[in-house]
Structures are given as structure tokens and as C-alpha cells.
Design a protein around this motif. Sequence first.
Motif, PDB file in Angstrom:
ATOM      1  N   ALA A  16      -3.615   7.910  -2.252  1.00  0.00           N
ATOM      2  CA  ALA A  16      -4.933   6.799  -2.110  1.00  0.00           C
ATOM      3  C   ALA A  16      -4.452   5.372  -0.695  1.00  0.00           C
ATOM      4  CB  ALA A  16      -5.726   6.388  -2.428  1.00  0.00           C
ATOM      5  N   THR A  17      -2.945   4.460  -1.410  1.00  0.00           N
ATOM      6  CA  THR A  17      -2.851   3.474  -1.222  1.00  0.00           C
ATOM      7  C   THR A  17      -2.083   3.285   0.109  1.00  0.00           C
ATOM      8  OG1 THR A  17      -2.140   3.097  -3.599  1.00  0.00           O
ATOM      9  CG2 THR A  17      -0.825   1.844  -1.070  1.00  0.00           C
ATOM     10  N   VAL A  18      -1.269   4.641   0.278  1.00  0.00           N
ATOM     11  CA  VAL A  18      -0.345   4.872   1.784  1.00  0.00           C
ATOM     12  C   VAL A  18      -1.397   5.288   2.647  1.00  0.00           C
ATOM     13  CG1 VAL A  18       0.711   6.437   2.976  1.00  0.00           C
ATOM     14  CG2 VAL A  18       1.899   5.384   0.720  1.00  0.00           C
ATOM     15  N   SER A  19      -2.510   5.971   2.500  1.00  0.00           N
ATOM     16  CA  SER A  19      -3.489   6.148   3.025  1.00  0.00           C
ATOM     17  C   SER A  19      -4.514   5.350   3.973  1.00  0.00           C
ATOM     18  CB  SER A  19      -4.356   7.568   2.801  1.00  0.00           C
ATOM     19  OG  SER A  19      -3.348   8.398   2.472  1.00  0.00           O
ATOM     20  N   MET A  20      -4.957   4.278   2.799  1.00  0.00           N
ATOM     21  CA  MET A  20      -4.866   2.810   3.228  1.00  0.00           C
ATOM     22  C   MET A  20      -4.477   2.106   4.309  1.00  0.00           C
ATOM     23  SD  MET A  20      -8.293   1.739   2.618  1.00  0.00           S
ATOM     24  CE  MET A  20      -9.338   1.992   1.388  1.00  0.00           C
ATOM     25  N   ASN A  21      -3.139   1.714   3.740  1.00  0.00           N
ATOM     26  CA  ASN A  21      -3.128   1.749   4.900  1.00  0.00           C
ATOM     27  C   ASN A  21      -2.957   2.284   6.395  1.00  0.00           C
ATOM     28  OD1 ASN A  21      -0.401  -0.693   6.373  1.00  0.00           O
ATOM     29  ND2 ASN A  21       0.497  -0.286   4.289  1.00  0.00           N
ATOM     30  N   VAL A  22      -2.905   3.780   5.871  1.00  0.00           N
ATOM     31  CA  VAL A  22      -2.594   4.521   7.415  1.00  0.00           C
ATOM     32  C   VAL A  22      -4.084   4.454   7.961  1.00  0.00           C
ATOM     33  CG1 VAL A  22      -2.636   6.244   8.877  1.00  0.00           C
ATOM     34  CG2 VAL A  22      -0.545   6.415   6.123  1.00  0.00           C
ATOM     35  N   LEU A  23      -5.001   4.000   7.300  1.00  0.00           N
ATOM     36  CA  LEU A  23      -6.133   3.953   7.857  1.00  0.00           C
ATOM     37  C   LEU A  23      -6.308   2.679   8.828  1.00  0.00           C
ATOM     38  CD1 LEU A  23      -9.741   4.906   6.728  1.00  0.00           C
ATOM     39  CD2 LEU A  23      -9.644   2.690   7.562  1.00  0.00           C
ATOM     40  N   SER A  24      -5.828   1.725   8.459  1.00  0.00           N
ATOM     41  CA  SER A  24      -6.142   0.305   8.665  1.00  0.00           C
ATOM     42  C   SER A  24      -4.684   0.603  10.670  1.00  0.00           C
ATOM     43  CB  SER A  24      -5.308  -0.322   8.029  1.00  0.00           C
ATOM     44  OG  SER A  24      -4.884  -1.932   8.948  1.00  0.00           O
ATOM     45  N   ASN A  25      -3.510   1.372  10.211  1.00  0.00           N
ATOM     46  CA  ASN A  25      -3.099   1.878  11.576  1.00  0.00           C
ATOM     47  C   ASN A  25      -4.594   2.066  12.367  1.00  0.00           C
ATOM     48  OD1 ASN A  25      -0.264   2.075   9.332  1.00  0.00           O
ATOM     49  ND2 ASN A  25      -1.137   0.918  10.613  1.00  0.00           N
ATOM     50  N   GLY A  26      -4.757   3.866  12.166  1.00  0.00           N
ATOM     51  CA  GLY A  26      -5.127   3.932  12.532  1.00  0.00           C
ATOM     52  C   GLY A  26      -6.961   2.972  13.700  1.00  0.00           C
ATOM     53  N   CYS A  27      -7.212   2.342  12.993  1.00  0.00           N
ATOM     54  CA  CYS A  27      -8.379   1.142  13.453  1.00  0.00           C
ATOM     55  C   CYS A  27      -7.646   0.132  14.641  1.00  0.00           C
ATOM     56  CB  CYS A  27      -8.562   0.656  12.238  1.00  0.00           C
ATOM     57  SG  CYS A  27      -9.583   1.151  10.857  1.00  0.00           S
ATOM     58  N   LEU A  87      -5.941  -5.254   3.125  1.00  0.00           N
ATOM     59  CA  LEU A  87      -5.437  -6.399   2.364  1.00  0.00           C
ATOM     60  C   LEU A  87      -5.898  -5.378   1.268  1.00  0.00           C
ATOM     61  CD1 LEU A  87      -7.518  -8.934   3.425  1.00  0.00           C
ATOM     62  CD2 LEU A  87      -4.983  -9.203   3.204  1.00  0.00           C
ATOM     63  N   ILE A  88      -6.845  -4.536   1.210  1.00  0.00           N
ATOM     64  CA  ILE A  88      -7.329  -3.008  -0.447  1.00  0.00           C
ATOM     65  C   ILE A  88      -5.223  -2.593  -0.402  1.00  0.00           C
ATOM     66  CG2 ILE A  88      -8.197  -1.183  -0.482  1.00  0.00           C
ATOM     67  CD1 ILE A  88     -10.792  -2.547   0.273  1.00  0.00           C
ATOM     68  N   SER A  89      -4.997  -1.950   0.297  1.00  0.00           N
ATOM     69  CA  SER A  89      -4.035  -1.328   0.686  1.00  0.00           C
ATOM     70  C   SER A  89      -2.730  -2.168  -0.556  1.00  0.00           C
ATOM     71  CB  SER A  89      -2.783  -1.161   2.252  1.00  0.00           C
ATOM     72  OG  SER A  89      -1.695   0.026   1.569  1.00  0.00           O
ATOM     73  N   PHE A  90      -2.264  -3.276   0.161  1.00  0.00           N
ATOM     74  CA  PHE A  90      -1.430  -4.208  -0.394  1.00  0.00           C
ATOM     75  C   PHE A  90      -1.923  -4.459  -2.308  1.00  0.00           C
ATOM     76  CE2 PHE A  90      -0.137  -8.469  -1.407  1.00  0.00           C
ATOM     77  CZ  PHE A  90       1.134  -8.711  -0.488  1.00  0.00           C
ATOM     78  N   ILE A  91      -3.242  -4.798  -2.149  1.00  0.00           N
ATOM     79  CA  ILE A  91      -3.163  -4.543  -3.690  1.00  0.00           C
ATOM     80  C   ILE A  91      -2.834  -3.990  -4.955  1.00  0.00           C
ATOM     81  CG2 ILE A  91      -5.146  -5.683  -5.047  1.00  0.00           C
ATOM     82  CD1 ILE A  91      -6.800  -7.095  -3.194  1.00  0.00           C
ATOM     83  N   MET A  92      -2.967  -2.806  -3.756  1.00  0.00           N
ATOM     84  CA  MET A  92      -3.103  -1.819  -4.661  1.00  0.00           C
ATOM     85  C   MET A  92      -1.787  -0.745  -4.972  1.00  0.00           C
ATOM     86  SD  MET A  92      -5.836   1.513  -2.580  1.00  0.00           S
ATOM     87  CE  MET A  92      -5.776   2.408  -3.594  1.00  0.00           C
ATOM     88  N   PHE A  96       0.669  -2.103  -8.522  1.00  0.00           N
ATOM     89  CA  PHE A  96      -0.057  -1.069  -9.452  1.00  0.00           C
ATOM     90  C   PHE A  96       1.227   0.756  -8.900  1.00  0.00           C
ATOM     91  CE2 PHE A  96      -3.374  -2.649  -9.098  1.00  0.00           C
ATOM     92  CZ  PHE A  96      -3.409  -3.585 -10.358  1.00  0.00           C
ATOM     93  N   LEU A  97       1.881   0.568  -8.253  1.00  0.00           N
ATOM     94  CA  LEU A  97       2.964   2.165  -7.767  1.00  0.00           C
ATOM     95  C   LEU A  97       3.830   1.811  -8.162  1.00  0.00           C
ATOM     96  CD1 LEU A  97       2.365   1.970  -4.037  1.00  0.00           C
ATOM     97  CD2 LEU A  97       1.319   2.993  -5.422  1.00  0.00           C
TER      98      LEU A  97
END
Length: 478
Positions: free
Chosen positions: A18-29, A179-184, A187-188
Motif C-alpha cells: 500500500a505504501t509503494v502503491s500510494m506513491n505509484v498512484l501519485s506518479n500516475g497522477c 505526503l501520505i506515502s511519505f508518512i507511511m 513504519f516500513l
Amino acid sequence: MYLPFVISPFLIQCFVCATVSMNVLSNGCAYGFPAVLLPQLKLPDSLIPLTKAQESWIASIITIAMLVGNLSMPLILDKLGRKKAHFLINIPAVVGWLLIIFANNVQIILLARLMHGLSFGQMVPLRAVVIGEYSSPKNRGAFLTTTTVAQTLGMFLVHLIGSLIHWKMTALICVSFTLISFIMTFFLPESPSWLASKGKYDECKQHFHKLRGDQEEAELNELIQARMEHNATKTVINFKNSVEIVRKVEFYKPILLFLHVTLLVYVAGGMNLAVYGVAIVGLIMGPGVDANFWLVEIDILRIITNILAVYFMKMCLRRTVAFSTGVLCLIAHVAVVAHVIMIKQGITLFDYIWIPALLLNLQCFAVSAGVLPIMCVIAGEIFPLAYRSIGISFGTAIATLFHFLILKTFPYLTSSVGIEGVYGIYGSVILYCLIVMWFLMPETKGRTLQQIEDNLKGVDRSSKNGCNTKTSAPTDKF
């Protein structure tokens, strides 16, 4: 800081994904943002005037920065580790969105697009490395496929949001995903594979157990054994050693496979539909159709099919998915060529609007269900640990050149040979890629990364005396 051990290993793997995918989602945007930005900048009341040349640069400059991002990742991944690298790539993405929010001229927008391209280019190899190393073999294919879902969802969201509000407000919403991906990321855990490569075997065991529990000890033992052997014989890299490395089968064959898979992805048409969708729909379905309606329909199908691809990767063999969808895409291309030629010859057997619509949907389904996801899976599974960072980065750098060339030449090819000629050329390349992949691509489903690496090298770790021996006939040949 990482997630507490009381959380099940599977949920921790889901959190990593989910952390990686949130970053990828931002890249898709970021990738889909020009479709929102450019029409609004061309409005009569726009505060930022735009020329044709500036318009093309805003759309294409991201690929140049992606190349820089691809090539910069091996050193970052090797020196900093996977977790710190994930922190780092969020920075240019945030800077890019902030530049867009406060932009008052084209130059700032171009700088923002460079920042987005840098982050996107760095993310492509990183997402494959992180998910490939953190996840269990039984879940790895599905987790790697979720990145294609996230990227498609990002493009869809930016198109949807941008059609309703101003482009600066759209950018403000998009930066929240980064920013959400950065915060997540706080915890990795760190990658056990990277820790083992640095000789930190106790930390490797600790983080491996957090990610996998105590049911996959065989993979942990294989990983540590292989890294101890590699680290014991590790030499300083110089020109002579570099030549020897390039000649190793475990170095060049994964790159050859990855390059042919990425070439297949780009000629299959998924990216062209995203960028030149209106033109493609008009040329294949006819000038009288509502191109925007059909593009939205194709976008929805792409998202649904990407979600189905997660199930396909979970349940089906990799080769089955790759070749079934690859052949389906080839059939769609051949059928489009035949359809367009028949229409130009005045031959219409049925209501021809639904025939090209079906063919475009068939093409989109094939790309989204297997052709594109298999590229992400191959990137996360096939490269040996010693060359994983540089192999994926080199491969994605070449893929970026493919990306640029396909997008740049499409309008010129369409003008010179027509849409039927373009699809004919792409179909020929698809056939070539499938033939090469048939001989290069092993079956990796259910295998650990170490087993895949050993298979590449022809190493057998199952011998009774515990010593490594060269196998004369590996189970899956390259």
C-alpha cells in the motif's frame, strides 16, 4: 520505526504494498496531469499563455527526467537501502506538485514536470525491488500487479478531478497522495535482502521474521547462505570486472528478457491509447464518434481489468498470463488492420461502429490483464540480488527510450502509413517479442527470489552435502 510484530506478516506485506502503491498512484497522477493542464492553459482567459512548442515540451519533458531517475537509482538503492530510497524519491514529487500550485509561467511548470519525471523514473525500479524483496513468493505476483492498478487509478483520478476543478486545485489534491506515502514509509522495515547484502545477518533475520513470520525459514537460510558466499568472494569493481559481469548469464539474460517485455508493452498500445486516445479512436472508429465517451469507457475497463490481473497473477502461471494476453493483443492488432483496410475499400459487413469498439476494448483488456502487469512482475522477480538495482535501472532506462520513441514517432507514422500501417508494424514487433520471450522467460510463480537466481546460475542448493553444484539441466531454461 516499523509496524509492531503483533501484526501478522501478511498484513505487514499488504502495508508495504500500500505504501509503494500510494506513491505509484501519485506518479500516475503526474503522468496524466498534462491532459488536465493543457486544455485549461489554452483557454482564452488563461493567465499563462502557451505556444505549440511549449505544449509539446510540457507533455514530453517528463521522459527525459525519467531517464535520469532510472540511472540514479542503483547507487541510491545500494548505499541507502530500500526504505531510505523510498523516502528520498518522495521529495522531487512533492517539490513538483508545489511548483505547479504556485506556478505563474511556463518555465516553472516545465521545472515541475522535470521533478515529476525524476521521481517517476526513480520509482519504477524501486517499486519492483521493494515489493519483490518484501513479499512472500505466493503473494509476490499479485502485489507487484497492484502497482499497475495504482498507476492506472492515478491517471483516472487526475482526469476525473481535473475535469471538475482548476488545475492548481487538482495539483493540491494530488500532492496529498505523495505526503501520505511519505508518512507511511516511517513504519516500513528494511529489506532483508539488502541487509544480507551488507553482511548484517542478524538484522536480516529480524526484519525477515517481521515480514514473513517463521514459516519461510528455508528461503531465509538460502538468502543468507548465498549472500555469505557472494560477500566472501566480492571484488572491487573495475573495467575488467565489469566486462566479466556483463558476460555473466545471470546479468545479461534478465536484461534481455526485461527489454523485450517492455518493448512488447509499448508497442501493444497501452501508452499510445493514454496519450493519443482521441486520435486513435477517431482513426479506427471514424470521425463521427464521441471519442471522449469511448476513452472514458476504455479507462473504466482498464481499471477493472487491472484489478482482475491481480487475481490472474495470484492463480495462474506467469508464462500462461504473458503468452495468452500477448497473443490476444496480437490478434486485436491484426483485426484492426483488416478492419481499417476493409472500411477504406468500402466493405462493411456489419454495423462497423461496434466492431472497432470491440477491437479497441480487446486490445485494452489484453494490455491491462497481462502484458503490462507481467512487466512489473518480471522486474521484481528475475534480477539477481547482486545486480538487481543496476539491472532494473538499466532496463527501465532503455524502456524509457522505447517510451519516448514510440510516443514521438506515432504521429509521423500515422501520417505516412496510416493507422492500419502503424498497427501492422506494432503487430510485427509484438510477434517478434513473443517469440524471443518464449525462449527466454522461465516460470517463476511460487519460487523464492533465491531459487530464481540459482536457476539462472545453474546452482543446486538441494544437494545432500550442502555444497553448491552446477546443474547440467535447470528446470526452467532461459
